[in-house]
Design a protein around this motif. Structure first.
Motif, PDB file in Angstrom:
ATOM      1  N   PRO A  67       0.809  -1.221   0.000  1.00  0.00           N
ATOM      2  CA  PRO A  67       0.000   0.000   0.000  1.00  0.00           C
ATOM      3  C   PRO A  67       0.841   1.270   0.000  1.00  0.00           C
ATOM      4  N   TRP A  68       0.208   2.341  -0.432  1.00  0.00           N
ATOM      5  CA  TRP A  68       0.784   3.686  -0.423  1.00  0.00           C
ATOM      6  C   TRP A  68      -0.046   4.571   0.488  1.00  0.00           C
ATOM      7  N   VAL A  69       0.607   5.378   1.298  1.00  0.00           N
ATOM      8  CA  VAL A  69      -0.070   6.439   2.035  1.00  0.00           C
ATOM      9  C   VAL A  69       0.678   7.733   1.739  1.00  0.00           C
ATOM     10  N   HIS A  87       5.914  -2.948   4.041  1.00  0.00           N
ATOM     11  CA  HIS A  87       4.498  -3.029   4.394  1.00  0.00           C
ATOM     12  C   HIS A  87       3.707  -1.805   3.953  1.00  0.00           C
ATOM     13  N   CYS A  88       4.384  -0.683   3.744  1.00  0.00           N
ATOM     14  CA  CYS A  88       3.674   0.530   3.310  1.00  0.00           C
ATOM     15  C   CYS A  88       4.656   1.550   2.762  1.00  0.00           C
ATOM     16  N   ASP A 108      -9.326  -4.146  -2.417  1.00  0.00           N
ATOM     17  CA  ASP A 108      -8.890  -3.349  -3.568  1.00  0.00           C
ATOM     18  C   ASP A 108      -8.552  -1.907  -3.208  1.00  0.00           C
ATOM     19  N   ILE A 109      -8.532  -1.578  -1.912  1.00  0.00           N
ATOM     20  CA  ILE A 109      -8.087  -0.255  -1.471  1.00  0.00           C
ATOM     21  C   ILE A 109      -6.639  -0.402  -1.037  1.00  0.00           C
ATOM     22  N   ASN A 110      -5.725   0.046  -1.881  1.00  0.00           N
ATOM     23  CA  ASN A 110      -4.288  -0.195  -1.677  1.00  0.00           C
ATOM     24  C   ASN A 110      -3.576   1.020  -1.112  1.00  0.00           C
ATOM     25  N   GLY A 111      -4.274   1.773  -0.260  1.00  0.00           N
ATOM     26  CA  GLY A 111      -3.641   2.931   0.351  1.00  0.00           C
ATOM     27  C   GLY A 111      -4.533   4.148   0.305  1.00  0.00           C
ATOM     28  N   ALA A 112      -3.950   5.291   0.676  1.00  0.00           N
ATOM     29  CA  ALA A 112      -4.743   6.509   0.807  1.00  0.00           C
ATOM     30  C   ALA A 112      -3.956   7.724   0.350  1.00  0.00           C
ATOM     31  N   LEU A 113      -4.663   8.639  -0.301  1.00  0.00           N
ATOM     32  CA  LEU A 113      -4.157   9.980  -0.572  1.00  0.00           C
ATOM     33  C   LEU A 113      -4.839  10.878   0.447  1.00  0.00           C
ATOM     34  N   ILE A 157      -2.733   6.534  10.108  1.00  0.00           N
ATOM     35  CA  ILE A 157      -3.259   6.081   8.816  1.00  0.00           C
ATOM     36  C   ILE A 157      -2.256   5.152   8.132  1.00  0.00           C
ATOM     37  N   ALA A 158      -0.984   5.561   8.119  1.00  0.00           N
ATOM     38  CA  ALA A 158       0.049   4.704   7.516  1.00  0.00           C
ATOM     39  C   ALA A 158       0.143   3.362   8.252  1.00  0.00           C
TER      40      ALA A 158
END
Length: 263
Positions: free
Chosen positions: A8-10, A43-44, A236-241, A255-256
């Motif tokens: 994931p990306w944060v 992991h992120c 299918d949610i691979n992170g957050a902007l 969040i991260a």
């Protein structure tokens, strides 16, 4: 690679915030939290998108962290290279300053600054040609959602750029789904609704590119520490902007952490 195994990306989008002293303090506070309990890069992925004037100073400060934190430009010029273009910052200049990531297509750029499809295609083409990784933003308005056109609008926004993305360049794109009506409003789509849209985006990407199954799809729209765990649990949610919550070190860290622990 399945969507559940995508790292994931944060990414914190600071927008037109904050003042210099506050920015430097924010970074130090976030680095201190990582020092106390690190979040593994495996992991992120974590990124921060400051104002253009702060990019290089923020990058230098982030480089001292105990793990990799990427510096992300909030925008890039539709003009390539260098020349007599007052006020512009090209993809090549970003790359030359070791800024490797850029946001393109955020709804605020589309709505407030006239970034239409042709402008976005030029920006995207320049960024990818310069070797940048692009976080490409898509999303529907409340009116479009209420008319039942949300999926059509979002998938069209992906199709709009397909003509200028070379086959191998899709692996250098991260998609960020941001329903416009949920950005900075305190409203957020339910995790089930977000997951359903992300699944549709995934289907669309798989039809366009062989990398579709492997691309990270981030959610943005009033993401907070309070809803991050539930959002992160969706396959299918691979992170957050992250917008406003990224201006608080503790909230951004939580969040991260939520996304790092979910995969």
């Amino acid at each position: 690679m399945s969507s559940s195994t995508i790292t994931p990306w944060v990414v914190g989008n600071w927008k037109l915030n904050p003042m210099r002293a506050d920015a430097l303090q924010l970074i130090e506070e976030f680095k201190a939290l990582l020092q106390q309990q690190s979040i593994s890069p495996e992991h992120c992925h974590i990124g921060v998108a400051p104002t253009a004037i702060a990019l290089t100073e923020v990058k230098a400060q982030l480089d001292d962290a105990n793990r990799k934190i990427y510096t992300v430009a909030q925008d890039v010029s539709r003009i390539a290279g260098t020349g007599a273009y007052t006020g512009e910052v090209s993809a090549e200049l970003l790359k030359d300053s070791q800024i490797e990531f850029v946001l393109i297509g955020h709804s605020e750029r589309r709505e407030l600054f006239g970034d239409n499809v042709e402008i976005l295609k030029a920006k995207l083409q320049n960024a990818l040609s310069a070797g940048l990784t692009v976080i490409y933003c898509i999303g529907e308005s409340l009116e479009q959602r209420e008319q039942g056109a949300a999926e059509q609008v979002v998938l069209q926004q992906i199709c709009d750029i397909a003509a200028v993305v070379k086959a191998e360049q899709w692996q250098n794109i991260v998609v960020a789904y941001e329903p416009i009506w949920a950005i900075g409003t305190g409203k957020t789509a339910s995790p089930a609704d977000v997951q359903a849209m992300h699944a549709k985006i995934r289907e669309g990407l798989k039809q366009i590119t062989a990398f579709g199954a492997d691309m990270a799809i981030l959610y943005g729209g009033s993401v907070k520490a309070e809803n991050a765990v539930e959002l992160a649990a969706c396959p299918d949610i691979n992170g957050a902007l992250v917008g406003g919550a990224s201006l608080n070190a503790e909230s951004f860290y939580q969040i991260a952490k939520a996304f790092a622990q979910s995969k």
